[in-house]
Design a protein around this motif. Structure first.
Motif, PDB file in Angstrom:
ATOM      1  N   PRO A  56      -3.276  42.749   5.082  1.00  0.00           N
ATOM      2  CA  PRO A  56      -4.096  41.536   4.988  1.00  0.00           C
ATOM      3  C   PRO A  56      -3.612  40.550   3.926  1.00  0.00           C
ATOM      4  N   GLN A  57      -3.046  41.083   2.836  1.00  0.00           N
ATOM      5  CA  GLN A  57      -2.657  40.200   1.745  1.00  0.00           C
ATOM      6  C   GLN A  57      -1.202  39.717   1.875  1.00  0.00           C
TER       7      GLN A  57
ATOM      8  N   SER B 104     -10.065  34.837   9.154  1.00  0.00           N
ATOM      9  CA  SER B 104     -10.029  34.943   7.687  1.00  0.00           C
ATOM     10  C   SER B 104     -10.586  33.700   6.993  1.00  0.00           C
ATOM     11  N   HIS B 105     -10.959  32.662   7.765  1.00  0.00           N
ATOM     12  CA  HIS B 105     -11.550  31.460   7.157  1.00  0.00           C
ATOM     13  C   HIS B 105     -12.969  31.777   6.684  1.00  0.00           C
ATOM     14  N   GLN B 106     -13.299  31.306   5.499  1.00  0.00           N
ATOM     15  CA  GLN B 106     -14.582  31.679   4.883  1.00  0.00           C
ATOM     16  C   GLN B 106     -15.807  31.217   5.681  1.00  0.00           C
TER      17      GLN B 106
ATOM     18  N   SER C 294     -11.849  42.266   9.283  1.00  0.00           N
ATOM     19  CA  SER C 294     -12.423  40.976   8.899  1.00  0.00           C
ATOM     20  C   SER C 294     -13.754  41.220   8.181  1.00  0.00           C
ATOM     21  N   ASP C 295     -14.331  40.131   7.646  1.00  0.00           N
ATOM     22  CA  ASP C 295     -15.665  40.215   7.037  1.00  0.00           C
ATOM     23  C   ASP C 295     -16.744  39.766   8.011  1.00  0.00           C
TER      24      ASP C 295
ATOM     25  N   GLU D 279      -8.557  43.580  14.455  1.00  0.00           N
ATOM     26  CA  GLU D 279      -8.770  42.347  13.693  1.00  0.00           C
ATOM     27  C   GLU D 279     -10.248  42.189  13.319  1.00  0.00           C
TER      28      GLU D 279
ATOM     29  N   PRO E 194      -6.173  35.681  13.941  1.00  0.00           N
ATOM     30  CA  PRO E 194      -6.357  36.309  12.627  1.00  0.00           C
ATOM     31  C   PRO E 194      -6.634  35.288  11.517  1.00  0.00           C
TER      32      PRO E 194
END
Length: 454
Positions: free
Chosen positions: A236-237, A333-335, A355-356, A351, A329
């Motif tokens: 992820p990073q 990952s966009h807030q 993710s959150d 994915e 992806p």
């Protein structure tokens, strides 16, 4: 560290298969190994940007031979018209055997990776090459394929420690989908299992933390060790990930963190126009900002002409329906994105999990139904959209599923969020992904070394 090897990769010509194979190629290349990636000509343009080691990963384009029913120019499952099956692509891939044998004879690889072409182990043996069955479908799907005679539910296996529970039954549309899956996919199942049993190395893109019980069952049934590669996607990073396109970044930036619903149903899902409209209306009914990225519905030439009457005006400023490709992806990952509605295909499943976002599934195919059951009912990290026996899902059922995970006071929403965050923590914990990858590569190196020393 074992000696360096050269591997051929011959995945099914579907993007859901080729992309995880390319992620694996990146990991092998990072450790100094060389890969010859066999793929269709047009697909090379779409996949090249995902290769992080262009000097070590060489794309070798192939031209598919003509097959009755396969449209001229069709090279992957994404090119197939509605109501046709992936059988046409696999038939064409079978006819490439002579070309591949010629390349093996000249380039002399140490390994050849494959998933749905069951003659690869036989061919590999002829040339002294080790064959690696690398399955990107879930272990639950492979377990079903190994359980002959089971019509519904997960494998009916003895209730002993280490075996999966057989309590889950398929009902309503799930049963219809599963029936279609087991009948029309008999050939698909057969190709997976034949390759898995005959290969020198058997491996699945999964991890014990999610599918340990199914992996144990598969090993018992096949009477052999099955290597797990982990999720096999970029860390992820990872620093090399490019930024999200401005068009989407600027639009998403307008909304509160965690407020946007993102819906994507994969490259093979083509909805009927009335179901597509119901999907759009369901997103509208949530009252939340949303981005829908799906293929054009059957019989429509533009998204605009397929939309419900008055829809664009009503959702202006808070909703977009897009008929083209998006960088999934990066959007996840966009807030601002807080919910991911998807079909539970293999890539989207992983994915989703790292993710959150809250997760809502609308499975379209039998293997996706299986994985949805696993995640929604066994692991309780997601919810699924209710369908009628006919397979139809209503705008209300879509709205209810999304609201059930997005409403702050929702009991089910809080439960799946807690469970999802725990599982995500495990999956992204330092060393987990790299640990699986390292062990897998070490096992491959040992296999090659044993061959060279014998």
């Amino acid at each position: 560290m074992g000696s360096k090897f050269h591997a051929f990769m011959y995945p099914c010509f579907a993007f859901g298969h080729m992309i995880p194979y390319l992620h694996l190629a990146n990991i092998l290349a990072e450790k100094g190994h060389h890969i010859t990636f066999l793929l269709p000509k047009k697909a090379q343009k779409q996949l090249e940007s995902l290769s992080l080691f262009p000097d070590s990963i060489i794309f070798h384009p192939l031209t598919l031979p003509p097959v009755e029913g396969l449209p001229v120019g069709a090279e992957t499952t994404a090119d197939l018209p509605p109501n046709t099956t992936g059988k046409l692509i696999s038939d064409a891939m079978d006819l490439l055997r002579d070309q591949i044998e010629a390349k093996v004879r000249v380039l002399k690889p140490d390994l050849i990776f494959f998933d749905l072409v069951p003659w690869v182990p036989e061919m590999a043996k002829e040339f002294g090459v080790k064959s690696v069955s690398y399955q990107i479908v879930s272990a639950a799907c492979v377990a079903i394929a190994l359980a002959p005679g089971v019509e519904l539910g997960f494998p009916q296996v003895p209730q002993q420690p280490g075996y999966p529970s057989s309590k889950v039954a398929f009902r309503g549309h799930d049963a219809n989908l599963y029936s279609i899956f087991t009948n029309s996919h008999k050939r698909f199942f057969s190709r997976i299992i034949t390759g898995l049993k005959n290969s020198d190395v058997a491996s699945i893109r999964t991890c014990a933390e999610i599918e340990g019980k199914y992996c144990s069952f598969i090993e018992r049934e096949c009477q052999r060790k099955v290597l797990l590669t982990g999720p096999m996607f970029p860390e992820p990073q990872e620093k090399s990930v490019k930024p999200l396109e401005d068009q989407w970044n600027q639009w998403l930036n307008r909304f509160e963190p965690g407020s946007v619903v993102f819906c994507a149903l994969g490259s093979q899902t083509i909805l009927e126009k009335d179901q597509f409209q119901e999907l759009c209306l369901g997103m509208e009914l949530t009252g939340l900002p949303f981005l829908v990225a799906v293929k054009l519905p059957r019989g429509s030439s533009t998204v605009q002409e397929a939309l419900p009457e008055g829809f664009e005006e009503r959702v202006k400023g808070r909703g977009i329906v897009w008929g083209g490709w998006v960088e999934q992806p990066l959007i996840l990952s966009h807030q601002s994105v807080g919910c991911f509605v998807n079909h539970c295909g293999s890539g989207s499943m992983w994915e989703s999990l790292v993710s959150d976002c809250q997760i809502v599934f609308i499975p379209q195919l039998g293997d996706q139904v299986l994985t949805t059951k696993l995640l929604s009912e066994e692991l309780e990290v997601s919810v699924k959209v209710h369908r009628e026996d006919s397979g139809w899902f209503s705008k209300e059922s879509l709205r209810d599923a999304v609201k059930s995970v997005m409403d702050k006071d929702s009991e089910i929403g809080n439960l799946v969020k807690r469970n999802h965050m725990k599982l995500k923590e495990t999956l992204v914990s330092p060393g987990l992904l790299s640990g699986y990858a390292d062990k897998f590569v070490e096992a491959l190196e040992a296999e090659v070394n044993n061959t060279k020393s014998s």
